[in-house]
Design a protein around this motif. Sequence first.
Motif, PDB file in Angstrom:
ATOM      1  N   THR A 116       0.831  -1.198   0.000  1.00  0.00           N
ATOM      2  CA  THR A 116       0.000   0.000   0.000  1.00  0.00           C
ATOM      3  C   THR A 116       0.872   1.256   0.000  1.00  0.00           C
ATOM      4  O   THR A 116       2.097   1.179   0.081  1.00  0.00           O
ATOM      5  N   ASP A 117       0.220   2.404  -0.074  1.00  0.00           N
ATOM      6  CA  ASP A 117       0.935   3.661   0.099  1.00  0.00           C
ATOM      7  C   ASP A 117       1.414   3.756   1.542  1.00  0.00           C
ATOM      8  O   ASP A 117       0.846   3.115   2.430  1.00  0.00           O
ATOM      9  N   PRO A 118       2.437   4.558   1.804  1.00  0.00           N
ATOM     10  CA  PRO A 118       2.905   4.742   3.180  1.00  0.00           C
ATOM     11  C   PRO A 118       1.812   5.321   4.077  1.00  0.00           C
ATOM     12  O   PRO A 118       0.744   5.734   3.607  1.00  0.00           O
ATOM     13  N   LYS A 119       2.097   5.390   5.363  1.00  0.00           N
ATOM     14  CA  LYS A 119       1.116   5.782   6.363  1.00  0.00           C
ATOM     15  C   LYS A 119       0.525   7.160   6.094  1.00  0.00           C
ATOM     16  O   LYS A 119      -0.681   7.357   6.197  1.00  0.00           O
ATOM     17  N   THR A 120       1.357   8.130   5.769  1.00  0.00           N
ATOM     18  CA  THR A 120       0.906   9.497   5.491  1.00  0.00           C
ATOM     19  C   THR A 120       1.697  10.047   4.301  1.00  0.00           C
ATOM     20  O   THR A 120       2.749   9.502   3.940  1.00  0.00           O
ATOM     21  N   PRO A 121       1.219  11.131   3.654  1.00  0.00           N
ATOM     22  CA  PRO A 121       1.994  11.743   2.565  1.00  0.00           C
ATOM     23  C   PRO A 121       3.404  12.134   3.002  1.00  0.00           C
ATOM     24  O   PRO A 121       4.352  12.042   2.220  1.00  0.00           O
ATOM     25  N   LYS A 122       3.554  12.547   4.264  1.00  0.00           N
ATOM     26  CA  LYS A 122       4.865  12.926   4.799  1.00  0.00           C
ATOM     27  C   LYS A 122       5.807  11.724   4.864  1.00  0.00           C
ATOM     28  O   LYS A 122       7.037  11.876   4.878  1.00  0.00           O
TER      29      LYS A 122
END
Length: 246
Positions: A116-122
């Motif tokens: 998946t995408d990482p936890k947050t955009p940061k």
Amino acid sequence: MPYSRTYLNKVHSQLSAIFNHAVRYYNLRENPAKKAGGFGPDQQKEMDFWTKEEYQKFADEMMDKPVSFYAFEMLYWCGIREGELLALSPDDFDFEKGAVSITKSYQRLNGTDVITDPKTPKSVRVVGMPSFLVDEMRDYIDSLYGIKPDGRIFEVTKYYLHHEMDRGSKAAGVKRIRIHDLRHSHVSLLINMGVSAQAIADRVGHESIDITYRYSHLFPSKQTEMVKLLEELRKEEDGDVTEGEG
């Protein structure tokens, strides 16, 4: 088993949003969740740390299993999350620049591996690696026969890592900490080295204010050092004034 205050506040927030919708569109007179109130401030999970010396004792015990040794090396020296570690592939590494790109995360859902995408955009970031780690990871990836550029270099589970933490900490005679506490250990190491909160935040994928808040108990000594520097500066200025008067 009692639920944590953080979890209860999340449930309360979702319920309150539903009631707010009913107030706006379905003539509900008031929001009962808002009237009842929440459960107070969220509880911060207790953090634990390994010093560099404690980690080194642990790492020495991991050397009998390369996959375990190199996985923990990445966790401790880069401060990445467990899911970020398990999603790493060869094409994430730039050994010439000494960096690894964090662009994805791994989890296992219903018996299936999911990226998946990482936890947050940061959380999407490029993390610099010390030269010894660059050499270690280059050797490790070269040892993976037939690995594809986008293939997972750590084809293990979170359960495996937790089991290895148990084994290694017991063998090394150091306190058992959580996998996520290796990330805290990395942050505490950087704080003790005098690295700024902003630089640490960029490295681990947080906002700088989160670092200052969550690790505030580690900064007092730095505050003391800064006060001493300011005092020395004032003494120098007072000395210049005295010399000028003479």
